[in-house]
Every structure is written in structure tokens, then in C-alpha cells.
Write an enzyme that holds these catalytic residues in place. Structure first.
Site, PDB file in Angstrom:
ATOM      1  N   TYR A 121       0.804  -1.233   0.000  1.00 29.99           N
ATOM      2  CA  TYR A 121       0.000   0.000   0.000  1.00 29.99           C
ATOM      3  C   TYR A 121       0.834   1.278   0.000  1.00 29.99           C
ATOM      4  O   TYR A 121       0.276   2.367  -0.010  1.00 29.99           O
ATOM      5  CB  TYR A 121      -1.028  -0.010   1.130  1.00 29.99           C
ATOM      6  CG  TYR A 121      -0.490  -0.154   2.545  1.00 29.99           C
ATOM      7  CD1 TYR A 121       0.405   0.765   3.094  1.00 29.99           C
ATOM      8  CD2 TYR A 121      -0.924  -1.196   3.351  1.00 29.99           C
ATOM      9  CE1 TYR A 121       0.869   0.635   4.387  1.00 29.99           C
ATOM     10  CE2 TYR A 121      -0.465  -1.338   4.664  1.00 29.99           C
ATOM     11  CZ  TYR A 121       0.430  -0.421   5.175  1.00 29.99           C
ATOM     12  OH  TYR A 121       0.891  -0.547   6.454  1.00 29.99           O
ATOM     13  N   LYS A 148       6.905   3.758   4.719  1.00 31.66           N
ATOM     14  CA  LYS A 148       7.370   2.656   3.865  1.00 31.66           C
ATOM     15  C   LYS A 148       7.732   3.172   2.470  1.00 31.66           C
ATOM     16  O   LYS A 148       8.664   2.674   1.838  1.00 31.66           O
ATOM     17  CB  LYS A 148       6.295   1.578   3.766  1.00 31.66           C
ATOM     18  CG  LYS A 148       6.031   0.824   5.072  1.00 31.66           C
ATOM     19  CD  LYS A 148       7.084  -0.239   5.344  1.00 31.66           C
ATOM     20  CE  LYS A 148       6.671  -1.125   6.525  1.00 31.66           C
ATOM     21  NZ  LYS A 148       7.650  -2.181   6.818  1.00 31.66           N
TER      22      LYS A 148
HETATM   23  P1  NAP Z   1       4.989  -7.773  14.016  1.00 29.77           P
HETATM   24  O1  NAP Z   1       4.849  -9.216  14.400  1.00 29.77           O
HETATM   25  O2  NAP Z   1       4.116  -6.777  14.675  1.00 29.77           O
HETATM   26  O3  NAP Z   1       6.514  -7.406  14.224  1.00 29.77           O
HETATM   27  C1  NAP Z   1       7.001  -6.131  14.409  1.00 29.77           C
HETATM   28  C2  NAP Z   1       8.383  -6.294  15.039  1.00 29.77           C
HETATM   29  O4  NAP Z   1       9.011  -5.020  15.091  1.00 29.77           O
HETATM   30  C3  NAP Z   1       8.323  -6.854  16.451  1.00 29.77           C
HETATM   31  O5  NAP Z   1       9.154  -7.998  16.521  1.00 29.77           O
HETATM   32  C4  NAP Z   1       8.883  -5.725  17.313  1.00 29.77           C
HETATM   33  O6  NAP Z   1       9.729  -6.269  18.331  1.00 29.77           O
HETATM   34  C5  NAP Z   1       9.712  -4.934  16.320  1.00 29.77           C
HETATM   35  N1  NAP Z   1       9.786  -3.515  16.688  1.00 29.77           N
HETATM   36  C6  NAP Z   1       8.759  -2.626  16.744  1.00 29.77           C
HETATM   37  N2  NAP Z   1       9.209  -1.428  17.142  1.00 29.77           N
HETATM   38  C7  NAP Z   1      10.566  -1.551  17.329  1.00 29.77           C
HETATM   39  C8  NAP Z   1      11.588  -0.659  17.736  1.00 29.77           C
HETATM   40  N3  NAP Z   1      11.326   0.619  18.053  1.00 29.77           N
HETATM   41  N4  NAP Z   1      12.861  -1.125  17.814  1.00 29.77           N
HETATM   42  C9  NAP Z   1      13.138  -2.419  17.516  1.00 29.77           C
HETATM   43  N5  NAP Z   1      12.200  -3.319  17.108  1.00 29.77           N
HETATM   44  C10 NAP Z   1      10.922  -2.883  17.025  1.00 29.77           C
HETATM   45  O7  NAP Z   1       4.796  -7.557  12.443  1.00 29.77           O
HETATM   46  P2  NAP Z   1       4.844  -8.541  11.177  1.00 29.77           P
HETATM   47  O8  NAP Z   1       3.467  -8.772  10.722  1.00 29.77           O
HETATM   48  O9  NAP Z   1       5.731  -9.705  11.476  1.00 29.77           O
HETATM   49  O10 NAP Z   1       5.526  -7.589  10.115  1.00 29.77           O
HETATM   50  C11 NAP Z   1       6.913  -7.620   9.869  1.00 29.77           C
HETATM   51  C12 NAP Z   1       7.217  -6.703   8.712  1.00 29.77           C
HETATM   52  O11 NAP Z   1       6.500  -7.120   7.552  1.00 29.77           O
HETATM   53  C13 NAP Z   1       6.838  -5.238   8.942  1.00 29.77           C
HETATM   54  O12 NAP Z   1       7.809  -4.421   8.355  1.00 29.77           O
HETATM   55  C14 NAP Z   1       5.501  -5.126   8.221  1.00 29.77           C
HETATM   56  O13 NAP Z   1       5.241  -3.808   7.795  1.00 29.77           O
HETATM   57  C15 NAP Z   1       5.724  -6.055   7.039  1.00 29.77           C
HETATM   58  N6  NAP Z   1       4.498  -6.613   6.439  1.00 29.77           N
HETATM   59  C16 NAP Z   1       3.777  -7.554   7.082  1.00 29.77           C
HETATM   60  C17 NAP Z   1       2.675  -8.124   6.457  1.00 29.77           C
HETATM   61  C18 NAP Z   1       1.878  -9.264   7.083  1.00 29.77           C
HETATM   62  O14 NAP Z   1       0.992  -9.824   6.422  1.00 29.77           O
HETATM   63  N7  NAP Z   1       2.141  -9.695   8.306  1.00 29.77           N
HETATM   64  C19 NAP Z   1       2.270  -7.678   5.203  1.00 29.77           C
HETATM   65  C20 NAP Z   1       3.008  -6.667   4.578  1.00 29.77           C
HETATM   66  C21 NAP Z   1       4.144  -6.167   5.202  1.00 29.77           C
HETATM   67  P3  NAP Z   1       9.779  -5.698  19.853  1.00 29.77           P
HETATM   68  O15 NAP Z   1       8.352  -5.460  20.280  1.00 29.77           O
HETATM   69  O16 NAP Z   1      10.458  -6.808  20.601  1.00 29.77           O
HETATM   70  O17 NAP Z   1      10.594  -4.444  19.783  1.00 29.77           O
END
Ligand code: NAP
Length: 300
Positions: free
Chosen positions: A173, A188
Site C-alpha cells: 500500500y 514505507k
Molecule cells: P509484528 O509481528 O508486529 O513485528 C514487528 C516487530 O518489530 C516486532 O518484533 C517488534 O519487536 C519490532 N519492533 C517494533 N518497534 C521496534 C523498535 N522501536 N525497535 C526495535 N524493534 C521494534 O509484524 P509482522 O506482521 O511480522 O511484520 C513484519 C514486517 O512485515 C513489517 O515491516 C511489516 O510492515 C511487514 N508486512 C507484514 C505483512 C503481514 O501480512 N504480516 C504484510 C506486509 C508487510 P519488539 O516489540 O520486541 O521491539
């Protein structure tokens, strides 16, 4: 695992086939032997899934994030496939903490060879209700955090005289806008631009910079905020995807291991979209317009 969803002609394959099962490696065994891979947010969701696939191919993993519970989950997942990992506490909004995380990684395993900028913050909110704090937090984590991690990584690669690979995790997006996610989409899009700029700046130093855009990849760590947008659950979203299925996190892990590997040595500045055609238009006419403020509740 493909199911007949009742869409399309009888007898035809219902959508794109499922990938090979979790547990297989896509690249030759040992592709990452002796290599160090630092993954921000590597203890949850997609970051954890990518950590597992790098570890399966021999990489030493550095899980870099804030929450000790996430560290423990990431370490357990890597250890379960016989890999080795450490976790470092870091808030990527702090340049000092980023430098300390790379110091810790180097002390334990040696120079980092691959950086995966995966950590992100996001929550749905109508733009007029987005607080300065909320805007800054997401931009600080996603855009500023990815840049400062990349800069720290590149400086160290150059100083050590070693090549490297950076992988930025994007969202589809960022093109076309994301009502309810102005902060995340803008941040992003900035990282997408950085992918291209830094690929050109650092290619002469042997550093590749690519991006990976996942479609919908359900996992057990989605935040409550994100789940609230999909009341029927993530798996039920297959109906909205031309592939007629959601993504499997290990296939995202395979893509990440390829993009950072020596087999992609000539690939840089590229955005690899893995989404079953989800980001593409479905037809000539758009769905009826519903303002975003009528789709998501007001945040207090
Ligand atoms: P998630 O489980 O919410 O993971 C986010 C991670 O970021 C957590 O492990 C968190 O760890 C870390 N984080 C957040 N703030 C931080 C900070 N200030 N410093 C260091 N670490 C930080 O998300 P996800 O779904 O796995 O997504 C992972 C990536 O894929 C993201 O970039 C997301 O935009 C992208 N994405 C995901 C999807 C999907 O379908 N899931 C789709 C498109 C794109 P802590 O809380 O331990 O810091």
C-alpha cells in the site's frame, strides 16, 4: 492444502498451489554457513519466520528488538531448527542503541553480513485523528530506524572491507495510498526510495540493497490493533486475493534467503513483491466508496 473455494470452473485448480511444506530449504545446504544475519524485529511474525529460514541454511542469527519475550520466542524458533542465535535489546529509534547492537553482534559472531530491516510499528487510524506522537513513532521506527540501521551496517562493511546485503521489508500500500494508515504508508514509501538510492550509492562498495513486499501473511503474533481490521480472521481473507489463498510465512523466508544470497549477486535496487497478485486491480470499476472514518472506529 488447497481447498475448493467454489470459485471458478469445476475441475480447475482452485487458485495458486500451496508451496512445498515448512521444513525444506530452497537453497543448497550451508549457503549461509559462516555468515551473520541481523534481523530487526526477528522475534515475532515474519521476522521470526525469516530468521528460521536463514538459520536452516547455516546463518548465525542476531535478533534485534526491544521485548525480552520476543527475544525468547525468536531464540527458541532458531534453536528448534538447530541454528544458533543471540538476541540484542535495541530500540531502532536510537542511533546509540543501533551502534551498540552491532557491537554486540560483532563481539559474539563477527561482522554482520546481512541486515534485514523488518521491524515496524503500525495501527489503523483516520488521518485527522492521528496524534503527533503516533505519527512520529511510526515514522521514527520505519523510516528513520531503517535508514540508521542501514547506515551503521554499511559503514561497518566498508571499514571491514567486506560485501553485504540489506533487505527492506515493505508493504504494497505504499503505492496508491493506504487510507487509515497514512503514517505507515508514507514511512514505507520513504524506505522504498531509500532502497533505490542506497543500492546505487553502495554498489561500488559491494553492498546490495533490495526490498521484499509481502502480501497477506498470517501469523500468531499480529497485534490486536491489526487483528481488529479483519474480524473474520486472517485465513478468511483468501477471498480477496486472486491466488485464492494467503501467503505462508516460510515462503516469505525462502524469498528473503534468495534475495540476500550469493545467487542474487547481481540483483540490487529491486523490490520483490510476493503477494499472489493481491496488489493488482481486479477490474475496470472500483468498489463503491466508503470514507475511512466510517470504516474504522475513532481512537481516543
Ligand atoms: P509484528 O509481528 O508486529 O513485528 C514487528 C516487530 O518489530 C516486532 O518484533 C517488534 O519487536 C519490532 N519492533 C517494533 N518497534 C521496534 C523498535 N522501536 N525497535 C526495535 N524493534 C521494534 O509484524 P509482522 O506482521 O511480522 O511484520 C513484519 C514486517 O512485515 C513489517 O515491516 C511489516 O510492515 C511487514 N508486512 C507484514 C505483512 C503481514 O501480512 N504480516 C504484510 C506486509 C508487510 P519488539 O516489540 O520486541 O521491539
Amino acid at each position: 492444502m488447497s481447498a475448493d473455494h467454489g470459485i471458478g470452473d469445476a475441475g480447475r485448480i482452485p487458485g495458486l498451489p500451496e508451496p512445498p511444506v515448512l521444513g525444506q530449504a530452497m537453497l543448497p545446504p550451508g549457503t549461509y554457513q559462516g555468515k551473520v544475519v541481523l534481523i530487526t524485529g526477528g522475534g515475532t511474525g515474519l521476522g521470526k519466520a525469516m530468521a528460521v529460514e536463514f538459520a536452516r541454511l547455516g546463518a548465525s542469527i542476531v535478533i534485534a528488538s526491544r521485548d525480552p519475550a520476543h527475544h525468547a520466542a525468536g531464540l527458541a524458533a532458531v534453536n528448534a531448527v538447530g541454528g544458533q542465535a543471540i538476541a540484542v535489546g535495541v530500540d531502532i529509534r536510537s542511533t546509540e542503541q543501533i551502534a551498540a547492537a552491532f557491537d554486540a553482534a560483532e563481539q559474539h559472531f563477527g561482522t554482520v553480513d546481512v541486515l534485514v530491516n523488518n521491524a515496524a510499528g503500525n495501527f489503523p487510524v483516520a488521518a485527522e485523528n492521528l496524534s503527533p506522537n503516533g505519527w512520529r513513532a511510526v515514522v521514527d521506527i520505519v523510516l528513520n530506524g531503517d535508514f540508521f540501521c542501514s547506515q551503521e551496517f554499511a559503514r561497518r562493511c566498508v571499514a571491514a572491507g567486506r560485501p553485504g546485503a540489506i533487505l527492506n521489508i515493505l508493504v504494497a500500500y505504499m503505492h496508491g495510498g493506504a487510507p487509515g494508515h497514512a503514517h505507515s504508508a508514507a514511512a514505507k514509501a520513504g524506505v522504498a526510495s531509500l532502497t533505490e538510492t542506497l543500492a546505487v550509492e553502495w554498489a561500488p562498495d559491494g553492498i546490495r540493497v533490495n526490498a521484499l513486499t509481502p502480501g497477506l501473511f498470517p501469523h500468531e503474533d499480529h497485534t490486536q490493533d491489526m487483528r481488529s481490521q479483519r474480524p473474520e480472521g486472517y485465513e478468511a481473507e483468501w477471498k480477496r486475493i486472486p491466488a485464492l489463498r494467503v501467503g505462508r510465512v516460510h515462503e516469505l523466508g525462502w524469498a528473503a534467503t534468495y534475495l540476500c544470497s550469493p545467487y542474487a549477486a547481481y540483483l540490487t535496487g529491486h523490490n520483490f513483491v510476493l503477494d499472489g497478485a493481491e496488489h493488482l486491480r481486479r477490474g475496470l470499476r472500483m468498489p463503491e466508496f466508503v470514507p475511512i472514518r466510517d470504516q474504522i472506529p475513532r481512537r481516543t
